[in-house]
Design a protein around this motif. Structure first.
Motif, PDB file in Angstrom:
ATOM      1  N   ASP A 155      -1.892  -5.213  18.669  1.00 41.59           N
ATOM      2  CA  ASP A 155      -2.751  -6.549  18.523  1.00 41.59           C
ATOM      3  C   ASP A 155      -4.032  -5.205  19.066  1.00 41.59           C
ATOM      4  O   ASP A 155      -5.028  -5.806  18.630  1.00 41.59           O
ATOM      5  CB  ASP A 155      -3.260  -7.840  19.524  1.00 41.59           C
ATOM      6  N   HIS A 156      -4.038  -4.426  20.406  1.00 43.76           N
ATOM      7  CA  HIS A 156      -5.010  -3.371  20.760  1.00 43.76           C
ATOM      8  C   HIS A 156      -5.332  -2.416  19.162  1.00 43.76           C
ATOM      9  O   HIS A 156      -6.465  -2.434  20.461  1.00 43.76           O
ATOM     10  CB  HIS A 156      -5.082  -2.790  21.686  1.00 43.76           C
ATOM     11  N   ARG A 157      -4.765  -2.120  18.567  1.00 48.44           N
ATOM     12  CA  ARG A 157      -5.340  -1.324  17.321  1.00 48.44           C
ATOM     13  C   ARG A 157      -5.880  -1.678  16.980  1.00 48.44           C
ATOM     14  O   ARG A 157      -6.166  -1.991  15.440  1.00 48.44           O
ATOM     15  CB  ARG A 157      -3.561  -0.612  16.975  1.00 48.44           C
ATOM     16  N   ASN A 158      -6.882  -1.832  16.942  1.00 44.93           N
ATOM     17  CA  ASN A 158      -8.463  -2.489  16.645  1.00 44.93           C
ATOM     18  C   ASN A 158      -9.474  -1.144  15.459  1.00 44.93           C
ATOM     19  O   ASN A 158      -8.700  -0.066  15.799  1.00 44.93           O
ATOM     20  CB  ASN A 158      -9.410  -3.233  17.276  1.00 44.93           C
ATOM     21  N   ALA A 159     -10.114  -1.465  14.398  1.00 46.82           N
ATOM     22  CA  ALA A 159     -11.471  -0.325  13.815  1.00 46.82           C
ATOM     23  C   ALA A 159     -10.773   0.595  15.056  1.00 46.82           C
ATOM     24  O   ALA A 159     -11.635   0.442  16.169  1.00 46.82           O
ATOM     25  CB  ALA A 159     -12.527  -1.143  13.113  1.00 46.82           C
ATOM     26  N   GLY A 160     -11.371   1.541  14.943  1.00 42.45           N
ATOM     27  CA  GLY A 160     -11.829   3.124  15.305  1.00 42.45           C
ATOM     28  C   GLY A 160     -10.817   4.218  15.744  1.00 42.45           C
ATOM     29  O   GLY A 160     -11.192   4.575  17.109  1.00 42.45           O
ATOM     30  N   THR A 161     -10.071   2.757  16.811  1.00 42.52           N
ATOM     31  CA  THR A 161      -8.915   3.434  16.406  1.00 42.52           C
ATOM     32  C   THR A 161      -7.868   4.265  16.534  1.00 42.52           C
ATOM     33  O   THR A 161      -7.331   4.794  15.447  1.00 42.52           O
ATOM     34  CB  THR A 161      -7.150   2.764  17.176  1.00 42.52           C
ATOM     35  N   HIS A 162      -8.133   5.580  17.225  1.00 38.14           N
ATOM     36  CA  HIS A 162      -6.924   7.156  16.858  1.00 38.14           C
ATOM     37  C   HIS A 162      -5.578   7.194  17.221  1.00 38.14           C
ATOM     38  O   HIS A 162      -4.788   6.804  18.097  1.00 38.14           O
ATOM     39  CB  HIS A 162      -8.431   8.261  18.085  1.00 38.14           C
ATOM     40  N   VAL A 163      -4.679   7.649  16.082  1.00 34.79           N
ATOM     41  CA  VAL A 163      -3.665   7.230  15.751  1.00 34.79           C
ATOM     42  C   VAL A 163      -2.884   8.361  15.343  1.00 34.79           C
ATOM     43  O   VAL A 163      -3.501   8.534  14.211  1.00 34.79           O
ATOM     44  CB  VAL A 163      -3.059   5.836  15.243  1.00 34.79           C
ATOM     45  N   MET A 164      -1.426   8.736  15.010  1.00 36.42           N
ATOM     46  CA  MET A 164      -0.824   9.830  15.034  1.00 36.42           C
ATOM     47  C   MET A 164       0.214   8.577  13.637  1.00 36.42           C
ATOM     48  O   MET A 164       0.851   7.741  14.904  1.00 36.42           O
ATOM     49  CB  MET A 164      -0.274  10.209  15.277  1.00 36.42           C
ATOM     50  N   VAL A 165       0.446   8.573  12.720  1.00 42.00           N
ATOM     51  CA  VAL A 165       1.396   7.783  11.844  1.00 42.00           C
ATOM     52  C   VAL A 165       2.857   9.233  11.249  1.00 42.00           C
ATOM     53  O   VAL A 165       2.014   9.583  11.097  1.00 42.00           O
ATOM     54  CB  VAL A 165       0.957   7.148  11.484  1.00 42.00           C
ATOM     55  N   GLY A 166       4.402   9.105  11.265  1.00 42.03           N
ATOM     56  CA  GLY A 166       4.604   9.428  10.616  1.00 42.03           C
ATOM     57  C   GLY A 166       5.400   8.557   9.447  1.00 42.03           C
ATOM     58  O   GLY A 166       6.006   7.516  10.018  1.00 42.03           O
ATOM     59  N   GLY A 167       5.949   9.527   8.896  1.00 38.94           N
ATOM     60  CA  GLY A 167       6.848   8.236   8.159  1.00 38.94           C
ATOM     61  C   GLY A 167       6.978   8.682   6.244  1.00 38.94           C
ATOM     62  O   GLY A 167       6.583   9.936   6.044  1.00 38.94           O
ATOM     63  N   ARG A 168       7.121   7.911   5.727  1.00 37.84           N
ATOM     64  CA  ARG A 168       7.256   8.726   3.689  1.00 37.84           C
ATOM     65  C   ARG A 168       6.418   8.028   2.919  1.00 37.84           C
ATOM     66  O   ARG A 168       6.107   6.892   2.810  1.00 37.84           O
ATOM     67  CB  ARG A 168       9.017   7.683   3.448  1.00 37.84           C
ATOM     68  N   ILE A 169       6.006   8.974   2.355  1.00 36.12           N
ATOM     69  CA  ILE A 169       5.124   8.706   1.338  1.00 36.12           C
ATOM     70  C   ILE A 169       5.443   8.004   0.172  1.00 36.12           C
ATOM     71  O   ILE A 169       5.828   8.502  -0.607  1.00 36.12           O
ATOM     72  CB  ILE A 169       4.414  10.306   0.664  1.00 36.12           C
ATOM     73  N   ILE A 170       4.389   6.932  -0.201  1.00 32.55           N
ATOM     74  CA  ILE A 170       5.426   6.027  -1.353  1.00 32.55           C
ATOM     75  C   ILE A 170       4.100   6.153  -2.134  1.00 32.55           C
ATOM     76  O   ILE A 170       2.939   5.673  -2.442  1.00 32.55           O
ATOM     77  CB  ILE A 170       5.515   4.689  -0.728  1.00 32.55           C
ATOM     78  N   VAL A 171       4.385   6.996  -3.860  1.00 36.07           N
ATOM     79  CA  VAL A 171       3.528   7.131  -5.044  1.00 36.07           C
ATOM     80  C   VAL A 171       4.040   5.797  -5.966  1.00 36.07           C
ATOM     81  O   VAL A 171       4.979   5.814  -6.270  1.00 36.07           O
ATOM     82  CB  VAL A 171       3.557   7.772  -5.669  1.00 36.07           C
ATOM     83  N   SER A 172       3.361   5.034  -6.380  1.00 36.18           N
ATOM     84  CA  SER A 172       3.375   3.433  -6.422  1.00 36.18           C
ATOM     85  C   SER A 172       2.351   3.927  -8.409  1.00 36.18           C
ATOM     86  O   SER A 172       0.849   4.038  -8.078  1.00 36.18           O
ATOM     87  CB  SER A 172       3.382   2.241  -6.199  1.00 36.18           C
ATOM     88  N   GLY A 173       2.115   2.983  -9.359  1.00 34.42           N
ATOM     89  CA  GLY A 173       1.588   3.086 -10.316  1.00 34.42           C
ATOM     90  C   GLY A 173       1.585   3.454 -11.505  1.00 34.42           C
ATOM     91  O   GLY A 173       2.757   4.566 -11.468  1.00 34.42           O
ATOM     92  N   SER A 174       0.806   4.107 -11.986  1.00 35.56           N
ATOM     93  CA  SER A 174       1.083   4.810 -13.241  1.00 35.56           C
ATOM     94  C   SER A 174       0.174   5.808 -13.249  1.00 35.56           C
ATOM     95  O   SER A 174      -0.825   5.884 -12.506  1.00 35.56           O
ATOM     96  CB  SER A 174       0.722   4.098 -14.855  1.00 35.56           C
ATOM     97  N   GLU A 175       0.076   6.858 -14.028  1.00 34.78           N
ATOM     98  CA  GLU A 175      -0.760   7.858 -14.488  1.00 34.78           C
ATOM     99  C   GLU A 175      -2.510   7.184 -14.046  1.00 34.78           C
ATOM    100  O   GLU A 175      -3.581   8.531 -14.184  1.00 34.78           O
ATOM    101  CB  GLU A 175      -0.385   9.078 -15.690  1.00 34.78           C
ATOM    102  N   SER A 176      -2.408   6.155 -14.598  1.00 33.32           N
ATOM    103  CA  SER A 176      -4.450   5.769 -14.919  1.00 33.32           C
ATOM    104  C   SER A 176      -4.586   5.460 -13.435  1.00 33.32           C
ATOM    105  O   SER A 176      -5.441   5.354 -13.872  1.00 33.32           O
ATOM    106  CB  SER A 176      -3.830   4.744 -16.222  1.00 33.32           C
ATOM    107  N   GLY A 177      -3.623   4.800 -12.947  1.00 27.61           N
ATOM    108  CA  GLY A 177      -3.807   4.151 -11.760  1.00 27.61           C
ATOM    109  C   GLY A 177      -2.704   3.964 -10.625  1.00 27.61           C
ATOM    110  O   GLY A 177      -2.199   3.241 -10.275  1.00 27.61           O
ATOM    111  N   ARG A 178      -2.642   5.237  -9.959  1.00 29.30           N
ATOM    112  CA  ARG A 178      -2.063   5.545  -9.003  1.00 29.30           C
ATOM    113  C   ARG A 178      -2.467   4.861  -7.159  1.00 29.30           C
ATOM    114  O   ARG A 178      -3.742   5.140  -7.118  1.00 29.30           O
ATOM    115  CB  ARG A 178      -1.424   7.534  -8.637  1.00 29.30           C
ATOM    116  N   SER A 179      -1.281   4.701  -6.833  1.00 30.42           N
ATOM    117  CA  SER A 179      -2.087   4.390  -5.795  1.00 30.42           C
ATOM    118  C   SER A 179      -0.591   5.369  -5.010  1.00 30.42           C
ATOM    119  O   SER A 179       0.448   5.217  -4.667  1.00 30.42           O
ATOM    120  CB  SER A 179      -2.070   3.490  -5.033  1.00 30.42           C
ATOM    121  N   ILE A 180      -0.745   5.445  -3.337  1.00 30.56           N
ATOM    122  CA  ILE A 180      -0.109   6.529  -2.728  1.00 30.56           C
ATOM    123  C   ILE A 180      -0.805   5.692  -0.808  1.00 30.56           C
ATOM    124  O   ILE A 180      -1.720   5.341  -0.996  1.00 30.56           O
ATOM    125  CB  ILE A 180      -0.653   7.940  -2.225  1.00 30.56           C
TER     126      ILE A 180
END
Length: 89
Positions: free
Chosen positions: A52-77
């Motif tokens: 709950d304390h992680r609001n806008a502006g908080t500096h974080v490091m995240v680790g995990g798996r990159i997920i790509v979805s959608g078609s070639e015309s509209g991909r999201s990562i």
């Protein structure tokens, strides 16, 4: 697998939802300071963990798996995080 570690600032309020099994899931945009902009971070939160304390502006490091979805015309990562660490400013 496409694993990555990213460092940046939480750009907006975290959205919290729950799976049908009662698992807490958070979603937030991460502003990458030395990169192309923002990337959505999604993570299942272990029971008893407080984010709950992680609001806008908080500096974080995240680790995990990159997920790509959608078609070639509209991909999201996004990054499906397995680790989130607070960073000191």
């Amino acid at each position: 697998m496409n694993n990555a570690f990213l460092s940046g600032r939480v750009r907006g309020q975290m959205r919290v939802s729950y799976t049908a099994q009662g698992e807490k899931v958070i979603l937030f945009p991460l502003l990458i300071e030395e990169g192309p902009g923002t990337i959505d971070i999604i993570a299942k939160v272990p029971r008893g963990t407080v984010f709950d304390h992680r609001n806008a502006g908080t500096h974080v490091m995240v680790g995990g798996r990159i997920i790509v979805s959608g078609s070639e015309s509209g991909r999201s990562i996004r990054l499906e995080a397995t680790k989130i660490e607070l960073m000191e400013d």
